[in-house]
Design a protein around this motif. Sequence first.
Motif, mmCIF file in Angstrom:
data_model
loop_
_atom_site.group_PDB
_atom_site.id
_atom_site.type_symbol
_atom_site.label_atom_id
_atom_site.label_comp_id
_atom_site.label_asym_id
_atom_site.label_seq_id
_atom_site.Cartn_x
_atom_site.Cartn_y
_atom_site.Cartn_z
ATOM 1 N N LEU A 15 -53.906 1.337 -65.461
ATOM 2 C CA LEU A 15 -54.539 0.051 -65.363
ATOM 3 C C LEU A 15 -54.823 -0.705 -64.171
ATOM 4 C CD1 LEU A 15 -56.561 -1.927 -67.335
ATOM 5 C CD2 LEU A 15 -54.255 -3.113 -67.541
ATOM 6 N N ASP A 16 -53.572 -0.506 -63.463
ATOM 7 C CA ASP A 16 -53.388 -0.757 -62.143
ATOM 8 C C ASP A 16 -54.406 0.135 -61.123
ATOM 9 O OD1 ASP A 16 -52.355 -2.080 -59.537
ATOM 10 O OD2 ASP A 16 -51.245 -0.892 -59.374
ATOM 11 N N LEU A 17 -53.911 1.513 -61.507
ATOM 12 C CA LEU A 17 -54.972 2.821 -60.802
ATOM 13 C C LEU A 17 -56.758 2.226 -61.476
ATOM 14 C CD1 LEU A 17 -52.924 6.097 -61.711
ATOM 15 C CD2 LEU A 17 -53.470 4.466 -58.823
ATOM 16 N N ILE A 18 -56.940 1.731 -61.857
ATOM 17 C CA ILE A 18 -58.858 1.805 -62.647
ATOM 18 C C ILE A 18 -59.030 0.039 -61.618
ATOM 19 C CG2 ILE A 18 -60.044 0.777 -64.039
ATOM 20 C CD1 ILE A 18 -57.771 2.826 -66.318
ATOM 21 N N ARG A 19 -58.039 -0.554 -61.993
ATOM 22 C CA ARG A 19 -58.126 -2.226 -61.609
ATOM 23 C C ARG A 19 -58.907 -1.730 -59.727
ATOM 24 N NH1 ARG A 19 -54.191 -6.935 -61.039
ATOM 25 N NH2 ARG A 19 -52.670 -5.019 -60.017
ATOM 26 N N ASP A 20 -57.707 -1.524 -59.347
ATOM 27 C CA ASP A 20 -57.609 -0.926 -57.709
ATOM 28 C C ASP A 20 -58.864 -0.157 -57.463
ATOM 29 O OD1 ASP A 20 -55.292 -2.477 -58.042
ATOM 30 O OD2 ASP A 20 -53.948 -0.971 -56.575
ATOM 31 N N HIS A 21 -58.961 0.859 -58.298
ATOM 32 C CA HIS A 21 -60.358 1.846 -57.505
ATOM 33 C C HIS A 21 -61.249 1.776 -57.715
ATOM 34 C CE1 HIS A 21 -57.018 3.037 -55.168
ATOM 35 N NE2 HIS A 21 -56.047 3.749 -56.232
#
Length: 166
Positions: A15-21
């Motif tokens: 979720l962090d990666l989806i949010r960041d990128h």
Amino acid sequence: MPYAVTHILIPIITLDLIRDHYMKHKHAWTNKYIFAAGVGGILPDVINVFVILQGLFTGVTTNFRPYTHNILFLLIFIFAAEIFRRKKSDHKYALALGFGVGTHLILDLIILGGVNLFYPFSSYLYAINLFDIVPIGIRGLLGMDVAVLLLWLWHEEKEHKISGFF
Ligand SMILES: [Zn+2]
């Protein structure tokens, strides 16, 4: 049935990666929702606490996994997100929890343990059991915890400079 660290970190990291990128409105998904995804990631296994209590008090243990390892359990959170559609914060909490539960089911399905996807309608256990096919066993699961944790720390340091907190 990967270990708790993997179950908690995989939804947090993805979720962090989806949010960041990939998200346009990054700031709408604050860390509390990422945390909720981590809670959702371990939620299906929390039912195991009842196994301990039941064992202590009755001397027998029941397999409670089917109750929380199925599509219906996941749908509760998607349904809740729909109900809270107008309450933005609750809507996102429900989605994040559901995201965590979803990754839990996928991990159990692929790696070890399997899931009774259509319980209570069918007790069929869907399982790919990757750890039976790739012979790394229990040590492999531990290694996976370590690898996931290190990769996440590396990502957090690169993107958010977390060493500044220490
Ligand atoms: Zn599980």
